[in-house]
Design a protein around this motif. Structure first.
Motif, PDB file in Angstrom:
ATOM      1  N   PRO A 228       0.804  -1.226   0.000  1.00 55.12           N
ATOM      2  CA  PRO A 228       0.000   0.000   0.000  1.00 55.12           C
ATOM      3  C   PRO A 228       0.844   1.288   0.000  1.00 55.12           C
ATOM      4  O   PRO A 228       0.338   2.358  -0.316  1.00 55.12           O
ATOM      5  N   LEU A 229       2.115   1.200   0.335  1.00 57.57           N
ATOM      6  CA  LEU A 229       2.984   2.377   0.363  1.00 57.57           C
ATOM      7  C   LEU A 229       3.625   2.677  -0.982  1.00 57.57           C
ATOM      8  O   LEU A 229       4.331   3.683  -1.135  1.00 57.57           O
ATOM      9  N   THR A 230       3.385   1.837  -1.981  1.00 54.94           N
ATOM     10  CA  THR A 230       4.038   1.980  -3.284  1.00 54.94           C
ATOM     11  C   THR A 230       3.838   3.368  -3.886  1.00 54.94           C
ATOM     12  O   THR A 230       4.796   3.997  -4.332  1.00 54.94           O
ATOM     13  N   SER A 231       2.623   3.852  -3.907  1.00 54.13           N
ATOM     14  CA  SER A 231       2.378   5.163  -4.535  1.00 54.13           C
ATOM     15  C   SER A 231       3.092   6.278  -3.784  1.00 54.13           C
ATOM     16  O   SER A 231       3.612   7.215  -4.395  1.00 54.13           O
ATOM     17  N   ARG A 232       3.162   6.187  -2.470  1.00 52.76           N
ATOM     18  CA  ARG A 232       3.892   7.187  -1.674  1.00 52.76           C
ATOM     19  C   ARG A 232       5.385   7.130  -1.989  1.00 52.76           C
ATOM     20  O   ARG A 232       6.039   8.153  -2.104  1.00 52.76           O
ATOM     21  N   LEU A 233       5.914   5.921  -2.088  1.00 53.61           N
ATOM     22  CA  LEU A 233       7.340   5.776  -2.394  1.00 53.61           C
ATOM     23  C   LEU A 233       7.660   6.337  -3.781  1.00 53.61           C
ATOM     24  O   LEU A 233       8.702   6.956  -3.976  1.00 53.61           O
ATOM     25  N   LYS A 234       6.770   6.133  -4.728  1.00 60.03           N
ATOM     26  CA  LYS A 234       7.007   6.649  -6.086  1.00 60.03           C
ATOM     27  C   LYS A 234       7.077   8.172  -6.107  1.00 60.03           C
ATOM     28  O   LYS A 234       7.768   8.739  -6.945  1.00 60.03           O
ATOM     29  N   THR A 235       6.404   8.835  -5.168  1.00 59.77           N
ATOM     30  CA  THR A 235       6.465  10.302  -5.132  1.00 59.77           C
ATOM     31  C   THR A 235       7.856  10.801  -4.736  1.00 59.77           C
ATOM     32  O   THR A 235       8.199  11.948  -4.994  1.00 59.77           O
TER      33      THR A 235
ATOM     34  N   LEU B 277       6.928  -2.124 -11.758  1.00 62.47           N
ATOM     35  CA  LEU B 277       8.131  -1.294 -11.742  1.00 62.47           C
ATOM     36  C   LEU B 277       8.864  -1.335 -13.078  1.00 62.47           C
ATOM     37  O   LEU B 277       9.066  -2.405 -13.639  1.00 62.47           O
ATOM     38  N   ASP B 278       9.280  -0.180 -13.526  1.00 56.47           N
ATOM     39  CA  ASP B 278      10.168  -0.087 -14.683  1.00 56.47           C
ATOM     40  C   ASP B 278      11.585   0.026 -14.118  1.00 56.47           C
ATOM     41  O   ASP B 278      12.070   1.114 -13.813  1.00 56.47           O
ATOM     42  N   ARG B 279      12.228  -1.105 -13.938  1.00 52.28           N
ATOM     43  CA  ARG B 279      13.542  -1.143 -13.287  1.00 52.28           C
ATOM     44  C   ARG B 279      14.595  -0.373 -14.071  1.00 52.28           C
ATOM     45  O   ARG B 279      15.496   0.211 -13.471  1.00 52.28           O
ATOM     46  N   THR B 280      14.477  -0.349 -15.380  1.00 54.27           N
ATOM     47  CA  THR B 280      15.436   0.395 -16.192  1.00 54.27           C
ATOM     48  C   THR B 280      15.300   1.891 -15.923  1.00 54.27           C
ATOM     49  O   THR B 280      16.298   2.592 -15.764  1.00 54.27           O
ATOM     50  N   ALA B 281      14.067   2.377 -15.837  1.00 58.87           N
ATOM     51  CA  ALA B 281      13.849   3.792 -15.517  1.00 58.87           C
ATOM     52  C   ALA B 281      14.317   4.096 -14.095  1.00 58.87           C
ATOM     53  O   ALA B 281      14.889   5.170 -13.845  1.00 58.87           O
ATOM     54  N   LEU B 282      14.101   3.162 -13.183  1.00 60.28           N
ATOM     55  CA  LEU B 282      14.575   3.370 -11.810  1.00 60.28           C
ATOM     56  C   LEU B 282      16.101   3.445 -11.775  1.00 60.28           C
ATOM     57  O   LEU B 282      16.663   4.265 -11.044  1.00 60.28           O
ATOM     58  N   ALA B 283      16.775   2.621 -12.562  1.00 59.44           N
ATOM     59  CA  ALA B 283      18.250   2.678 -12.616  1.00 59.44           C
ATOM     60  C   ALA B 283      18.711   4.040 -13.125  1.00 59.44           C
ATOM     61  O   ALA B 283      19.673   4.605 -12.597  1.00 59.44           O
ATOM     62  N   SER B 284      18.027   4.585 -14.110  1.00 54.17           N
ATOM     63  CA  SER B 284      18.370   5.932 -14.601  1.00 54.17           C
ATOM     64  C   SER B 284      18.211   6.965 -13.505  1.00 54.17           C
ATOM     65  O   SER B 284      19.051   7.856 -13.333  1.00 54.17           O
ATOM     66  N   THR B 285      17.134   6.850 -12.748  1.00 56.48           N
ATOM     67  CA  THR B 285      16.870   7.791 -11.656  1.00 56.48           C
ATOM     68  C   THR B 285      17.930   7.673 -10.570  1.00 56.48           C
ATOM     69  O   THR B 285      18.393   8.684 -10.031  1.00 56.48           O
ATOM     70  N   VAL B 286      18.327   6.452 -10.261  1.00 56.88           N
ATOM     71  CA  VAL B 286      19.362   6.236  -9.247  1.00 56.88           C
ATOM     72  C   VAL B 286      20.689   6.848  -9.698  1.00 56.88           C
ATOM     73  O   VAL B 286      21.372   7.521  -8.913  1.00 56.88           O
ATOM     74  N   LEU B 287      21.060   6.626 -10.944  1.00 55.62           N
ATOM     75  CA  LEU B 287      22.320   7.196 -11.445  1.00 55.62           C
ATOM     76  C   LEU B 287      22.253   8.715 -11.459  1.00 55.62           C
ATOM     77  O   LEU B 287      23.234   9.386 -11.129  1.00 55.62           O
ATOM     78  N   TRP B 288      21.121   9.281 -11.820  1.00 52.70           N
ATOM     79  CA  TRP B 288      20.937  10.738 -11.777  1.00 52.70           C
ATOM     80  C   TRP B 288      21.182  11.241 -10.367  1.00 52.70           C
ATOM     81  O   TRP B 288      21.871  12.245 -10.160  1.00 52.70           O
TER      82      TRP B 288
END
Length: 156
Positions: free
Chosen positions: A34-41, A65-76
């Motif tokens: 249930p916390l997924t949407s909060r975490l995405k913010t 989850l789009d893990r590839t997009a998350l990896a981009s966000t992490v590197l950013w």
């Protein structure tokens, strides 16, 4: 976490409370779904990304989850010097399957580039922290690019 995210919108210092709340969320596993949407913010703030991504990988439905997009966000986030050590943890949580050739290039640039990753902090610690981070990034590059499934040829 909802109130903490709302406080962050009003006061940027509260981002650290959100980071501290996100980290143990990963321990909930699917019960924390249930916390997924909060975490995405939290993915819009480079400081919060390294705590949010491992939590998301632990609690969210994998197909959501789009893990590839998350990896981009992490590197950013790492490139912004927000929390590069946490970014390494987040990349480990995402795994090699989430990384593209461009991600590996960016991670390699963090590991071996000319510019310091750690650019602020106590003067006598910046170099040591930067070298420790570079070593961690190099280890990730090695892990993520290591050949898998190789077999040793046998003689006829």
């Amino acid at each position: 976490m909802g109130r903490t995210a709302e406080r962050h919108a009003q006061n940027s210092w509260s981002q650290w409370s959100t980071v501290r709340a996100a980290r143990p969320t990963a321990l909930l596993g699917p019960a924390g779904r249930p916390l997924t949407s909060r975490l995405k913010t939290l993915l819009d703030d480079p400081v919060q990304v390294p705590a949010a991504v491992p939590a998301l990988t632990a609690v969210a439905a994998p197909a959501s989850l789009d893990r590839t997009a998350l990896a981009s966000t992490v590197l950013w986030s790492a490139e912004q010097e927000a929390d590069p050590t946490g970014a390494c943890d987040a990349l480990e949580a995402l795994g090699v399957a989430a990384l593209t050739a461009d991600h590996l290039r960016r991670l390699s640039a963090l590991a071996d580039g000319d510019a310091r990753i750690i650019r602020s902090g106590a003067e006598d610690r910046i170099i040591r922290q930067d070298e420790a981070l570079r070593n961690r990034a190099r280890a990730l590059v090695t892990t993520f690019t290591a050949p898998t499934g190789l077999t040793t040829p046998t003689a006829p």
